[in-house]
Scaffold this active site. Structure first.
Site, PDB file in Angstrom:
ATOM      1  CG  HIS A  83       1.241 -25.694  27.683  1.00 55.43           C
ATOM      2  ND1 HIS A  83       1.228 -24.499  27.854  1.00 55.43           N
ATOM      3  CD2 HIS A  83       0.911 -26.073  26.451  1.00 55.43           C
ATOM      4  CE1 HIS A  83       0.655 -23.717  26.782  1.00 55.43           C
ATOM      5  NE2 HIS A  83       0.459 -24.751  25.761  1.00 55.43           N
ATOM      6  NE  ARG A 136      -2.129 -23.290  21.716  1.00 52.68           N
ATOM      7  CZ  ARG A 136      -1.903 -23.936  22.970  1.00 52.68           C
ATOM      8  NH1 ARG A 136      -2.255 -24.602  23.693  1.00 52.68           N
ATOM      9  NH2 ARG A 136      -0.835 -23.047  23.324  1.00 52.68           N
ATOM     10  CG  ASP A 145       7.879 -10.688  15.633  1.00 54.82           C
ATOM     11  OD1 ASP A 145       8.226 -11.169  16.753  1.00 54.82           O
ATOM     12  OD2 ASP A 145       6.770 -10.979  15.121  1.00 54.82           O
ATOM     13  CB  THR A 147      -5.259 -10.087  23.667  1.00 55.61           C
ATOM     14  OG1 THR A 147      -4.285 -10.616  24.722  1.00 55.61           O
ATOM     15  CG2 THR A 147      -6.192 -11.238  23.356  1.00 55.61           C
TER      16      THR A 147
END
Lengths: 264, 264, 264, 264, 264
Positions: free
Chosen positions: A186, A199, A208, A247
């Protein structure tokens, strides 16, 4: 409500002066954004239609009240604001709040929603995560560790994107070594974009309904698009049970500017 | 509505006095929280925008009415309150109600929703469960049974988290022995967090659309996060068809304090 | 709207007298509840917030109008009412309507929604089913058939639960013999609860988006909970694509009492 | 709001004249629609019921304000409008906006939603994509490349359809050669419809919750229907995790005409 | 709005006379309902609560306006109306519109939603399909073809049911022969119900998010229920990814009668 008294306007002027020194000292800001154990909250809001029917003066005072509130909390929490209207579904405004204690964030947001302006907002959703030391980097080869230290280009990064992620049960059942191998693939795919796409990762499990919140900043949106596409093509991606939904896409914008749009 | 009469204010003052003795005797409270066969209900509410437009006095009287109602029911049910605003989606307030008879809970909640304040609340969701004797502990090794008796640290536990859980059909098809083995692994993963994260389980099958409600209290939110992550890594987790959705996160707060926020 | 005329009040008083004889003759009621080919409809409603702002007299008249309507239809349909508020999500009131012709039910519900009170209700959902002769019992062993004839305990059964069920395609692809074997195991698991949990099955395929509506009445909610848990542990349960969603939980309550709550 | 002054009407008349020259020069338009690296945004809106209660003159001025705004942005972005009312769920109006920078689109949409008319619209959803050079065509046989160059029939194409698509993880795990083979079969199935159904592809990964937006224009809706059915029958279709949801169907209509409907 | 002038009422009376000749000539109607290449649209609407607060005269005029509109379009489209209130979730009224051009349907529905009455309706959903020649019948045995020509019993068929269907990717990947075999088994199961349940199929792929709309009319609802259950038991049923959701159940009712309910 009537806002007729000149005295009130004077108080308001005072608030506006205070707001000019609002941002936390740079050092504190940097710490909150880089240390582990810091809670990050993403809160979106939508403006109701009634707001626009308020007299102009009321709206100006309402905005000043919010600025005063942010100023008041600036010693404890870091609030960054984003304009989502026109880019994200059912959301006009987003706060990213960093705090060492999540109850501080709650008190701030609760007070914000109780302001005159806040009463005209509908809360669109909340995501919480905590920053942690990298989980897999220790197991990566040295060359990759070096590459990961490349600094992103400085300069403005107007676009911000928030993608919540939930892994499947199989992912969590893998042992640390297997997950490290997958995360190495990744990371390899992400390396070409390190310079232009910033990032930050938040761990959410239990706080959550997602496992991670990934936050991106970039000036070059197509690079970001290509980064996500590259990440879709590695094996780790198959373990994402949820990726986005929503998103959140917006542009970084000082609270003053966003609120002024709402006070026009 | 007009609240002009001094007499009414006097009645109100009386209510406020009564409310001071509201909490149930400690012994009763302990019983409801530890005995089996007690029903627990989690009810969330969201405040509408009109509430804030009421004159201050009306709001104060409305809050007193709720306090009086809770007082009136304190012999039969135990009501605990949580502030969810700023931490959970679409929810400002949560009640955890314990009762020996679920219809008592219904009568209380129904009356609450009919109060002046209640009419400004939108019900966000209801979860019901019943407490039962531990299902699997009898089959655990003695050493684990001993560890499970460790008391949690006393002190404040401001955060509360509610996670509803639904098992898949495969889970229920396993025999008792197989489930006990899986729950032993689950419990082993949870042991390190016994001291800082308090936990209570409710059985819901048939009463709503989940099988269990797990309720957590903690002062150390990151421990809670790590606990849930540890639980994700055991085999039993693969049998969760639903985990959260919603995850309710809030802070324990006396009803008086929450309501006073709403009466400011 | 103004309801000032004494004449109107007189008419109202007359309605209240009529309502006193509302319930259908016991024999008719029994037939509708036990014969096959009878349609059962479950309709939930939520009260809007405006209702409570109506003057008291208007609300009393509105309630009387509903009672009059139910009385008027009592020769053709059987209406039973349940209080869901405080126990079920987004529902205050439920009707169970039995009729030999579904268009009669439609006319009644349509007229009900057009009453003064009905205009303050939001329809929460409708489920329809038809009663049929038992599908599998013929294939059960004689001993089980005998056990199934045990009468439930008489007495009040205050709780009512409605669970819609949808089977998967595999279930319908099984032949009658295979389904009978699975239903025999299902029935065996349910036998211990026959005395304390009353149950009625409606067939829904094509009439709405589920295959069955299961309706339960009980005074002992924990027995009901244990019954559903027992049913989860048999193989037939794996063929449920949907079970609940919603699960409706309420208490049986004469229409008068529920409406009076709404007229206070 | 009052719009009584003749001066204001004069300004309005001026705006209407400006609007007459609104569309971007044809060359620019062509570029934005054919170049790669251009962002396309699909934004749907629904009119609220209050709009129709405004006095006619207010509505005329509101519409003129929108026309002025579109004119003002015509140098940077291309706005095309579609009437969705009567064909798509919960949507009356759709904009397709093309821009080289997505923040320009945001500023336009944000300003649009802040106009008098915009305040009466509810945003129904946003989809963003970027145009790219064809990904697979290079690997297709020469004969197919030739066929792909056939121009569509000119003439009006009143219907427009937007279908968002999300691929499954398996698709992205395929290598380029495998995906090219599958896309060749897909393209073969589409060839018979090249003349009557115009198609444009946008890449969305990361910008919202889909991977692609496919946009179609046609005068012959049944051809479009047959095209989609043909595409369902090739192997690539099995990799669509989401196809539509929503499918947006509308008719191309100049902004003037749509807005005039709203100003009647 | 004021409707005081007698002249207006006179115009209204005229409209009512026109409405009396509203239905299209029988021959045209038959053609639209039986030819291929005709578009069918199912549109549901829900009445808002404000409608009932309008003065009676306003409502009468509003209804006349709708009747006039339907009359005006009767040369181009065929509009049939259904009462859904009391039988379907969140829907009071349904139109089935047939047209040779879908943009005609759009113009009619758009105009309808713009009428005084339409402004009090919330659009609940739209489904579009096109009629086609039977796809599989050619491959059926002659005996089955003969049976399919049996005419349904004439007489009233008050109930109408609309079930949207989406096939899975596997279905579309089957070749024509395999699909014909499966559809033959499907048709065999349906044969016993040909006489009492009338059925019409619309092809939707690409026009909305389903593949087919199946429309049923019957007087005998239990026959319809048994038909759907029979269809669930054949192999083709396993290829339905979506069946219903929503299932729309209503009663056929002349527009006049439905609107009069709304004008009472």
């Amino acid at each position: 409500m009537n806002f007729r008294s000149a005295g009130r306007i004077a108080v308001l002027a005072g608030l506006l002066v205070l707001v000019a020194v609002w941002p936390a000292p740079a050092a504190d800001r940097e710490k909150l954004l880089t240390e582990s154990g810091v809670y990050g909250t993403f809160a979106t809001f939508q403006m109701d239609h009634d707001w626009w029917d308020l007299p102009g003066e009321s709206r100006v005072i309402s905005v000043a009240e919010v600025k005063g509130l942010v100023e008041q909390w600036s010693g404890k929490i870091l609030v960054e604001s984003y304009l989502l209207r026109g880019l994200s579904d059912h959301a006009d405004l987003m706060f990213r709040v960093h705090a060492r204690t999540l109850s501080d964030t709650q008190q701030f947001l609760s007070a914000f929603m109780g302001t005159r302006l806040g009463r005209h907002l509908t809360s669109g959703g909340l995501l919480h995560g905590v920053s942690k030391k990298p989980t897999y980097v220790a197991g990566f080869p040295e060359s990759m560790k070096t590459e990961l230290q490349v600094n992103g280009e400085s300069g403005s990064r107007p676009y911000a994107i928030v993608i919540p992620i939930k892994k499947d049960a199989e992912w969590w059942a893998l042992d640390q070594e297997a997950r490290t191998a997958l995360m190495q693939e990744h990371t390899q795919a992400a390396l070409p974009y390190l310079k232009t796409v910033k990032r930050k990762l938040y761990h959410s499990t239990g706080l959550d309904d997602v496992d991670f919140i990934t936050y991106f900043e970039t000036e070059r949106l197509e690079d970001f698009h290509n980064l996500v596409r590259a990440l879709q093509q590695v094996k780790e991606f198959r373990h994402n049970r949820r990726f986005g939904h929503p998103t959140l896409l917006g542009t970084m914008s000082p609270l003053d500017e966003i609120l002024e749009k709402f006070a026009q």
